[in-house]
Design an enzyme around this catalytic site. Structure first.
Site, PDB file in Angstrom:
ATOM      1  CG  ASP A   1      49.407 -17.911  74.217  1.00  0.00           C
ATOM      2  OD1 ASP A   1      49.448 -18.524  73.484  1.00  0.00           O
ATOM      3  OD2 ASP A   1      48.528 -16.367  73.653  1.00  0.00           O
TER       4      ASP A   1
ATOM      5  CD  GLU B   1      48.535 -27.228  72.946  1.00  0.00           C
ATOM      6  OE1 GLU B   1      47.593 -27.495  72.752  1.00  0.00           O
ATOM      7  OE2 GLU B   1      49.485 -27.980  71.953  1.00  0.00           O
ATOM      8  CD1 TRP B   2      46.570 -21.010  70.700  1.00  0.00           C
ATOM      9  CD2 TRP B   2      48.557 -21.184  69.549  1.00  0.00           C
ATOM     10  NE1 TRP B   2      47.235 -19.648  71.076  1.00  0.00           N
ATOM     11  CE2 TRP B   2      48.306 -20.279  70.017  1.00  0.00           C
ATOM     12  CE3 TRP B   2      49.200 -22.054  68.913  1.00  0.00           C
ATOM     13  CZ2 TRP B   2      49.258 -19.467  70.280  1.00  0.00           C
ATOM     14  CZ3 TRP B   2      50.799 -21.218  69.014  1.00  0.00           C
ATOM     15  CH2 TRP B   2      51.167 -19.916  69.796  1.00  0.00           C
ATOM     16  N   GLY B   3      45.620 -26.233  70.679  1.00  0.00           N
ATOM     17  CA  GLY B   3      44.914 -27.493  70.213  1.00  0.00           C
ATOM     18  C   GLY B   3      45.900 -28.488  69.622  1.00  0.00           C
TER      19      GLY B   3
ATOM     20  CG  ASN C   1      51.625 -30.176  70.983  1.00  0.00           C
ATOM     21  OD1 ASN C   1      52.790 -31.219  70.289  1.00  0.00           O
ATOM     22  ND2 ASN C   1      52.114 -28.584  71.300  1.00  0.00           N
TER      23      ASN C   1
ATOM     24  CG  ASP D   1      44.275 -16.159  68.959  1.00  0.00           C
ATOM     25  OD1 ASP D   1      44.441 -17.713  69.319  1.00  0.00           O
ATOM     26  OD2 ASP D   1      44.274 -15.643  69.230  1.00  0.00           O
TER      27      ASP D   1
HETATM   28  C1  GLA Z   1      47.647 -15.539  71.448  1.00  0.00           C
HETATM   29  C2  GLA Z   1      46.542 -16.208  72.259  1.00  0.00           C
HETATM   30  C3  GLA Z   1      45.948 -15.148  72.306  1.00  0.00           C
HETATM   31  C4  GLA Z   1      46.020 -13.798  72.333  1.00  0.00           C
HETATM   32  C5  GLA Z   1      47.909 -13.449  72.420  1.00  0.00           C
HETATM   33  C6  GLA Z   1      48.347 -12.037  72.787  1.00  0.00           C
HETATM   34  O1  GLA Z   1      47.071 -15.983  69.801  1.00  0.00           O
HETATM   35  O2  GLA Z   1      46.451 -17.141  71.592  1.00  0.00           O
HETATM   36  O3  GLA Z   1      44.653 -14.949  72.829  1.00  0.00           O
HETATM   37  O4  GLA Z   1      46.025 -14.608  74.387  1.00  0.00           O
HETATM   38  O5  GLA Z   1      48.521 -14.859  72.228  1.00  0.00           O
HETATM   39  O6  GLA Z   1      49.302 -12.138  72.635  1.00  0.00           O
END
Ligand code: GLA
Length: 405
Positions: free
Chosen positions: A151, A184-186, A188, A206
């Site tokens: 993460d 890393e949620w996209g 970069n 998320d």
């Molecule tokens: C981030 C991630 C989630 C989860 C939480 C845990 O938000 O994107 O998928 O892993 O952390 O804290």
């Protein structure tokens, strides 16, 4: 001459081995499994996880293809070991430690995954990996960890590509084959650099178990299913066997309506997304199980070509998605995003559908296809006839077109 040639080949093989930044062949199709976060957050323990593993097998999910059990944030103690610097599993939650849990999960014929963060701490404040990449990778290898979600919290000032590359190399060096899930949620554009680093990369923030829109948590917001689908636009060219776009874990069974759950699952399969269930398997309804284990829909996701589907047309909240499949087949998904029932009257022979990525063509005027409804599991004629159907609000009509030779 012959000897020089052999030496050359051997050195080349060594070089590729050294340069290869990930284990090969671990995710030829999108990974399938279960992750603790969406339903339990940090409220996990070894009893629950063992029960989940048991149900994964007894419910038929394992037989349908689900393989990984992944512990997300909250599995460890608040501090590393003061002498060795090693991570310590929370002794209250996991009194027998991670090796014992890994052994249990492996004894069920399943695989085991863990979570950590590239930063100084995880998103929930547990010890992060920064500065401990090689040490942690070695520890995971001794426990037999097969999947690692990495993460991006508390990473101020770090370069994402470098951080994920370092961890990938550390995992490789530790020597135990492990699927590396880049999370890393996209932020970069991981689709541009993560294919050589890991097997999957998150493309968005998320997910939340609402059909559309966002869910506001105050300091941050999570995304509804349709919002995530829209954010996949333009990314399909980056995915393929061994390296997948990850639109986040499933929310099937976590509170949406049956139609919405069915739509969520169908669209993840159209997108060749990893299928990581996120519900409490021990308490799921028959309806939820039937959605998660629909093998004909899963076959669309797991198709060996590994080509993501795309939106071919939309008209007043009714979308038409297609996905090229092996042996000249296609998956087709009519998606009704509106709040009312929609009727379709679809003449296949009037459409020429071309996929500019795979160069495949669906031309029903030239080729004939048998139609299979993947949710009712019924054959419903061929593309010679105009398709007439109605689709409930937030629901789909998902078909497989089987090419008749
Ligand atoms: C981030 C991630 C989630 C989860 C939480 C845990 O938000 O994107 O998928 O892993 O952390 O804290």
């Amino acid at each position: 001459m012959k000897r020089i040639f052999i030496v050359l080949i051997l050195s080349l093989m060594c070089l590729t081995q050294i340069n290869a930044q990930k284990f090969q062949g671990l995710a030829k199709t999108p990974p399938m499994g279960w992750n603790s976060w969406n339903i339990f957050q940090t409220n996990i323990n070894e009893k629950v996880i063992k029960e989940i593993a048991d149900v994964m097998v007894s419910s038929g999910m394992k037989a349908a293809g689900y393989k990984y059990i992944v512990l997300d944030d909250g599995w460890m103690s608040m501090r590393r070991d003061s002498i060795t610097g090693n991570l310590i599993p929370d002794p209250k939650k996991f009194p027998h430690g991670m090796k014992a849990l890994a052994d249990y999960i492996h004894s069920k014929g399943l695989k085991f995954g863990l979570y950590n963060c590239a930063g100084t701490n995880t998103c929930q404040g547990y010890p992060g990996t920064r500065g401990y990449e090689y040490q942690d990778a070695r520890l995971y290898a001794t426990w037999g960890i097969d999947y690692f979600k990495y993460d991006w919290c508390n990473t101020k000032g770090i370069n994402a590509k470098e951080a994920y590359t370092t961890m990938s190399k550390a995992l490789q060096k530790a020597g135990h084959p492990i699927v590396f899930s880049v999370c890393e949620w996209g932020l970069n554009k991981p689709w541009k650099w993560a294919a050589s680093v890991g097997e999957l990369w998150r493309t968005t923030d998320d997910i939340y178990h609402v059909f559309d829109g966002v869910h506001d948590f105050g300091t941050w917001s999570a995304l509804g299913v349709m919002r995530i689908v829209d954010l996949q636009k333009g990314l399909r060219k980056y995915a393929g066997p061994g390296h997948w776009n990850d639109p986040d874990m499933l929310e099937v069974g976590n509170g949406m309506t049956t139609s919405e759950d069915r739509t969520h699952f169908s669209m993840w399969c159209m997108l060749a997304a990893p299928l990581i269930a996120g519900n409490d398997l021990r308490k799921m309804s028959k309806t939820t199980l039937d959605i998660l284990t629909n093998r004909e829909v899963i076959a669309v996701d797991q198709d060996s070509l590994g080509i993501e589907g795309f939106k071919y047309a939309d008209n007043d909240s009714l979308e038409f998605w297609v996905k090229p499949l092996e042996k000249g087949d296609w998956a087709v998904c009519f998606l009704n995003r509106s709040s009312v029932k929609k009727h379709i009257d679809f003449d296949w022979r009037k459409e020429i559908i071309t996929d500019s990525l795979s160069h495949r063509k669906l031309i029903a005027k030239i080729n004939k296809y048998k139609l299979r409804n993947l949710w009712t599991k019924k054959n419903i004629g061929t593309t010679k006839r105009v398709l007439k159907a109605s689709i409930d609000s937030h629901d789909v009509l998902m078909l497989r077109l089987h090419k008749i030779k």
